[in-house]
Design an enzyme around this catalytic site. Structure first.
Site, mmCIF file in Angstrom:
data_model
loop_
_atom_site.group_PDB
_atom_site.id
_atom_site.type_symbol
_atom_site.label_atom_id
_atom_site.label_comp_id
_atom_site.label_asym_id
_atom_site.label_seq_id
_atom_site.Cartn_x
_atom_site.Cartn_y
_atom_site.Cartn_z
ATOM 1 N N SER A 264 41.598 -53.490 29.700
ATOM 2 C CA SER A 264 41.924 -53.075 28.342
ATOM 3 C C SER A 264 41.069 -51.888 27.928
ATOM 4 C CB SER A 264 41.666 -54.230 27.378
ATOM 5 O OG SER A 264 40.272 -54.435 27.239
ATOM 6 N N LYS A 265 41.482 -51.276 26.857
ATOM 7 C CA LYS A 265 40.745 -50.134 26.334
ATOM 8 C C LYS A 265 39.325 -50.549 25.955
ATOM 9 C CE LYS A 265 40.931 -46.579 22.788
ATOM 10 N NZ LYS A 265 39.498 -46.785 22.545
#
Length: 513
Positions: A264-265
Site C-alpha cells: 500500500s501507499k
RNA sequence: GGCCCGUUCGUCUAGGGGUUAGGACAUCAGAUUUUCAUUCUGGUAACAGGGGUUCGAUUCCCCUACGGGCUACCA
C-alpha cells in the site's frame, strides 16, 4: 488462430499504483510477443470516484515506462470510444437484452431495505448475506412485483437497478492460465447489480460487454478479480458469447516488503520509497507523492525489476531489456504466490542500468543537476567525473550529490580523520606538497602520483600515512573515487587553495604526539 | 464468518518422486585498492506441520496451520 488482443483497464481514481504498472507490463509483453494488440481502456463507471488528471497521469506513466498502447484512449482505434463513460448506450442495450432473455431483472430496493435484508440473514445465521436466488423472492423487484407495477414504477421514474438472475444451482468452471481449473458453485454467487440507478453499468457488466465488443482474447489482470471471474463467465454464458469468451490469467499480488498484506501507499511512505511511477499531487487532499521517475529510477530498471516480480525466465539471466522481455516472456512462467516488494533489489537494477549507459547519457544526468545549481562545467570535466563516479552511484542525481566537491570546496570535513591524522608530519607534507605542485609541468594522475610519493619520501614518511588526510582536505570526506583522479579533475589552482585552507584551518589535537 | 487463491534461503525465485535443493538481492568473511564503493573468491541461509501414496517425497493426494484476496448501486 484467434487474433491476440489484450487490454489494460485502469480506473481513473488517482495515481497509477506500481502494481498496475506491472499488470500493464505483462499485458504489453504478451501482446508484443504474440504480435497482438495492446489496448488502453479507461474504466470510469464510478462517477463518485473520478479524479481529474488521473487519466492523463496513467497515459503519461505508461509512456514513461515504455509500455506502448496500440489502441485506446489517447490513440483511438476501431472500437472507440475507449472510455466507458462514453459507452453508456452499449451497456444499456445489453442489459435490456439480458432482461428480455430472462437472465436479469429490475430491482427497486432501497439501501435501507438491502441493509435490513442483510441484518435479517445475519441474525438467522445464514452464511451468505446477499441478494441471491435464496433471497430475491423476498425483495422488491420485477420478479416479485406484478408486471403492471414494475412497468408503472419504471415509467414514473422510480430509481432501480438491473440485477443478474443467477441460476440457483449448478457450478461455474473456468480455466485460469495461471491457476488452472477454478470451480465455484452457482449458489455462492449473488445477483450482482449490472446497471446502477444512475444509469451507469457496474464493472462486471461493462468489462464483459467491452471485452466482447473489443474482441479481447486474453484478460490479464490482478488476483483481486479472481473471485468475480466466475460471475463474468456466467455473464458470457447468459449473453450466449461463450465461444468468444477470452482466456483468463489472474496475476499474483504485490505484497508489503515486511509484515502482512498487500503493498500500500502507506508502506511506501513509511519505508521511504515511491509507489507511483511519476510525481502525483492528490487534487482532493493536496498530498504530494514522489514518483519513481523523480526519485531517480530509470524506466528500464523499474521495468526489469517489475517483470521479475511474479515472473522469471527460468535461466540465470537477470538483466533484460524490454526487447528481451518481449522475446522471453510467457504466461506459463508467471508464479502463483504474491511477491513482496523489495526496493533494495529495484535499486540494484538501477545501478546496473546506470553502468550500462554511455558516458554521454551520464554527462546529461550530471548536467541536469548542474543547471539547477547554476554551475558551469566543461564537457571534458563532466566526462571525467562521470567515469570516475559511475561505479558508485545508485541514481542519476548522485553524480552531483556525491561529487559536489568537484565543483565546490568542501565546507564540512570528516573530523574523525582530522583528529586522527592531522599532525606535524601531515602539516609538513602539505606544505611541501603545495610547493611541489606549483611547479609541475603537467597536472595529471601520473604526475600527481609521482609528486606525492616524492614529497612524502623527502620527509621520510610513507604516502599511505597522509593519503587519508589529503583526501579529507580535498573532498571533506574520507571516502570517494581514486584520489589522484579526483585531484586531477579539481585542477591545480583549486587543489592548492584547498591545501592552503587545510593548512591554516585544521587544528592539531593538543594531545597529538 | 463464508467463498476462492496461495506456501522452497530474510527477499525475488529455479527445480521437481532418488539433486551436495541452483541463481540473484541482502548479509558475513577474505582478496584487491590510497579510502569508500566497485570487482573477484568464499560462507551463513529454505522445501510450514501432520497424515497418506510409494522401495523412496521437498516434488503427487488429503488435512491442519499460516498468509492473501473477495464478500458494495468501487473498480
Amino acid at each position: 488462430m484467434k487474433e491476440i488482443r489484450v487490454r489494460f483497464a485502469p480506473s481513473p481514481t488517482g495515481a497509477l499504483h506500481i502494481g498496475g504498472v506491472r499488470t500493464a507490463l505483462y499485458n504489453y509483453l504478451f501482446a508484443r510477443q504474440q504480435g497482438g494488440t495492446m489496448i488502453l481502456r479507461i474504466e470510469d463507471t464510478d462517477q463518485n470516484r473520478y479524479v481529474p488528471g488521473a487519466e492523463e497521469y496513467i497515459i503519461e506513466s505508461l509512456k514513461w515506462a515504455g509500455i506502448g498502447i496500440d489502441e485506446g484512449v489517447g490513440v483511438g482505434g476501431p472500437h472507440a470510444p475507449y472510455r466507458q463513460s462514453e459507452r453508456k448506450q452499449f451497456y444499456r442495450k445489453y442489459a435490456d437484452q439480458l432482461i428480455s432473455s430472462g437472465h436479469a431483472y429490475y430491482a427497486f430496493d432501497t439501501e435501507a431495505e438491502l441493509e435490513a435484508m442483510r441484518e435479517r440473514l445475519k441474525k438467522a445465521g445464514v452464511d451468505h448475506q446477499q441478494y441471491s436466488s435464496f433471497t430475491r423472492m423476498t425483495m422488491r423487484n420485477s420478479l416479485t412485483l406484478p408486471a403492471a407495477e414494475t412497468e408503472n414504477l419504471i415509467q414514473s421514474g422510480a430509481p432501480y437497478v438491473i440485477r443478474l438472475k443467477v441460476p440457483e444451482s449448478g457450478e461455474i468452471r473456468l480455466h485460469d492460465l495461471i491457476r488452472g481449473e477454478v470451480v465455484v458453485q452457482m449458489s455462492e454467487l449473488d445477483d450482482k447489480v449490472l446497471m446502477k440507478s444512475d444509469g451507469m453499468p457496474t464493472y462486471h457488466l461493462a468489462n464483459v460487454v467491452d471485452d466482447y465488443l473489443m474482441k479481447i482474447s486474453h484478460v490479464i489482470r490482478g488476483e483481486e478479480w479472481l473471485p468475480s471471474a466466475p460471475l463474468h463467465v456466467l455473464l458470457y454464458k447468459s449473453f450466449g458469447w461463450e465461444a468468444d469468451m477470452p482466456q483468463f490469467a489472474h496475476l499474483p499480488l504485490l505484497l508489503k516488503p515486511d509484515g502482512n498484506g498487500k503493498l500500500s501507499k502507506r508502506d511506501a511512505d513509511r519505508m521511504g520509497f515511491p509507489i507511483f511511477p511519476l510525481n502525483w499531487t492528490d487534487p482532493n487532499t493536496g498530498e504530494k507523492s514522489v514518483g519513481f521517475r523523480e526519485a531517480g529510477y530509470l524506466p528500464e530498471a523499474l521495468i526489469n525489476f517489475l517483470a521479475f516480480l511474479g515472473w522469471n525466465p527460468g535461466t540465470e539471466q537477470e538483466i533484460f531489456s524490454m526487447e528481451e522481455l518481449i522475446k522471453t516472456f510467457s504466461i506459463e512462467r508467471i508464479g502463483k504466490a504474491g511477491a513482496r516488494f523489495d526496493i533494495q533489489k529495484a535499486t540494484w537494477f538501477n545501478e546496473q542500468y546506470i553502468r550500462l549507459k554511455p558516458v554521454e547519457v551520464l554527462v546529461k544526468y550530471l548536467n541536469e543537476q548542474l543547471t539547477k545549481e547554476g554551475i558551469a562545467c566543461s564537457p571534458e570535466k563532466a566526462a571525467k567525473i562521470v567515469e570516475v563516479m559511475r561505479e558508485r552511484v545508485s541514481f542519476p542525481k548522485d553524480f552531483f550529490q556525491q561529487g559536489r566537491y568537484f565543483f565546490q570546496a568542501p565546507t564540512a570535513f570528516d573530523s574523525a580523520v582530522i583528529s586522527k591524522k592531522w599532525n606535524t608530519d601531515a602539516a609538513k607534507f602539505f606544505q611541501a606538497l603545495v610547493a611541489a605542485l606549483q611547479g609541475t609541468a603537467r597536472f595529471d594522475v601520473e604526475t600527481l602520483k609521482v609528486t606525492i610519493e616524492n614529497v612524502a619520501a623527502g620527509l621520510g614518511i610513507k604516502a599511505g600515512q597522509v593519503m587519508q588526510i589529503l583526501r579529507v582536505a580535498i573532498t571533506g570526506s574520507s571516502s570517494g573515487p581514486d584520489l589522484m583522479m579526483t585531484i586531477e579533475i579539481i585542477g591545480r589552482e583549486e587543489t592548492l587553495n584547498r591545501l592552503g585552507f587545510a593548512l591554516s584551518n585544521f587544528q592539531i589535537k593538543a594531545t597529538a604526539s
